[in-house]
Design a protein around this motif. Structure first.
Motif, PDB file in Angstrom:
ATOM      1  N   ARG A  49       0.831  -1.218   0.000  1.00  0.00           N
ATOM      2  CA  ARG A  49       0.000   0.000   0.000  1.00  0.00           C
ATOM      3  C   ARG A  49       0.858   1.259   0.000  1.00  0.00           C
ATOM      4  O   ARG A  49       0.464   2.286  -0.539  1.00  0.00           O
ATOM      5  N   LEU A  85      -4.628  -1.572  -1.768  1.00  0.00           N
ATOM      6  CA  LEU A  85      -5.498  -0.645  -1.047  1.00  0.00           C
ATOM      7  C   LEU A  85      -6.886  -1.235  -0.846  1.00  0.00           C
ATOM      8  O   LEU A  85      -7.547  -0.995   0.172  1.00  0.00           O
ATOM      9  N   ARG A 138      -7.088   8.068  -6.050  1.00  0.00           N
ATOM     10  CA  ARG A 138      -8.008   8.724  -5.107  1.00  0.00           C
ATOM     11  C   ARG A 138      -9.377   8.036  -5.105  1.00  0.00           C
ATOM     12  O   ARG A 138      -9.994   7.873  -4.055  1.00  0.00           O
ATOM     13  N   ARG A 141      -8.982   4.816  -3.189  1.00  0.00           N
ATOM     14  CA  ARG A 141      -8.924   5.114  -1.749  1.00  0.00           C
ATOM     15  C   ARG A 141     -10.314   5.431  -1.196  1.00  0.00           C
ATOM     16  O   ARG A 141     -10.637   5.053  -0.068  1.00  0.00           O
ATOM     17  N   LEU A 142     -11.146   6.100  -1.968  1.00  0.00           N
ATOM     18  CA  LEU A 142     -12.530   6.349  -1.569  1.00  0.00           C
ATOM     19  C   LEU A 142     -13.268   5.031  -1.376  1.00  0.00           C
ATOM     20  O   LEU A 142     -13.963   4.831  -0.379  1.00  0.00           O
ATOM     21  N   ALA A 144     -11.998   2.100  -0.740  1.00  0.00           N
ATOM     22  CA  ALA A 144     -11.445   1.402   0.422  1.00  0.00           C
ATOM     23  C   ALA A 144     -11.971   2.017   1.720  1.00  0.00           C
ATOM     24  O   ALA A 144     -12.361   1.295   2.641  1.00  0.00           O
ATOM     25  N   ALA A 145     -12.008   3.346   1.779  1.00  0.00           N
ATOM     26  CA  ALA A 145     -12.466   4.023   2.988  1.00  0.00           C
ATOM     27  C   ALA A 145     -13.942   3.760   3.271  1.00  0.00           C
ATOM     28  O   ALA A 145     -14.360   3.704   4.434  1.00  0.00           O
ATOM     29  N   ARG A 146     -14.706   3.561   2.230  1.00  0.00           N
ATOM     30  CA  ARG A 146     -16.152   3.320   2.401  1.00  0.00           C
ATOM     31  C   ARG A 146     -16.492   1.834   2.487  1.00  0.00           C
ATOM     32  O   ARG A 146     -17.658   1.463   2.501  1.00  0.00           O
TER      33      ARG A 146
END
Length: 193
Positions: A49, A85, A138, A141-142, A144-146
């Motif tokens: 990562r 990620l 990006r 990453r969105l 992954a974050a959600r």
């Protein structure tokens, strides 16, 4: 109409370094790569990562590259970092597959479900060819974050954007995003009745 891009080296490994397989191609390479990532230790995934895509690559990358037929180009390092990620964190025994094929798991649909705005999608689509790499990261990453990878994402869509970045790949991204938007509108309308 421009010709279809030539296959990425991962889809056509040199005969002296990899056995010929009937299933060679981006989808097979991504499936093999995602499955191999599920077997990595948490620390190995963390290193992937954080890996610099313009650097020499982590040892874990090279193990995956050799096993999956990647060539070690910056775009291969980028793809591995993007998939890392999305890969579930934690102990190997608790991980579920994050790569799932099919329209239900298309990148555009996953981005819609994750709440990506139409304006942000439009900005991504408008970027010049070859200039989408950081923006794609990006978006990943969105996702992954959600927690979108828990439902599964067709990571072949990501690979095609990294390796080929053709108008066809962008059209698929937009189409599946808007199909998800349309399905959500229909469901909301049915629920309101």
């Amino acid at each position: 109409m421009p010709p279809e891009p030539t296959a990425h080296p991962a889809s056509q490994p040199p005969p002296e370094t990899a056995p010929a397989r009937e299933t060679d191609g981006p989808a097979a390479t991504v499936a093999k790569l995602a499955a191999a990532m599920l077997r990595l230790d948490p620390g190995e995934l963390a290193r992937l990562r954080r890996m610099e895509v313009d650097g020499p690559g982590e040892p874990e990358f090279w193990k995956l590259a050799v096993g999956c037929g990647l060539q070690g180009e910056p775009r291969d390092l980028r793809l591995v970092r993007l998939l890392a990620l999305l890969a579930p964190k934690g102990a190997r025994a608790t991980r579920v597959p994050f790569h799932k094929s099919g329209t239900e798991h298309a990148l555009g649909r996953a981005l819609h479900k994750a709440g990506l705005s139409e304006a942000r999608l439009a900005r991504f689509l408008a970027l010049p060819r070859g200039g989408r790499a950081d923006a794609l990261e990006r978006l990943v990453r969105l996702l992954a974050a959600r927690g979108a990878s828990a439902a599964g994402i067709d990571c072949t869509d990501i690979a095609r954007l990294v390796w080929f970045d053709t108008p066809r790949d962008l059209r698929k991204l937009a189409e599946t995003y808007y199909r998800g938007l349309d399905a959500a509108a229909i469901n909301a309308k049915d629920t309101a009745r």
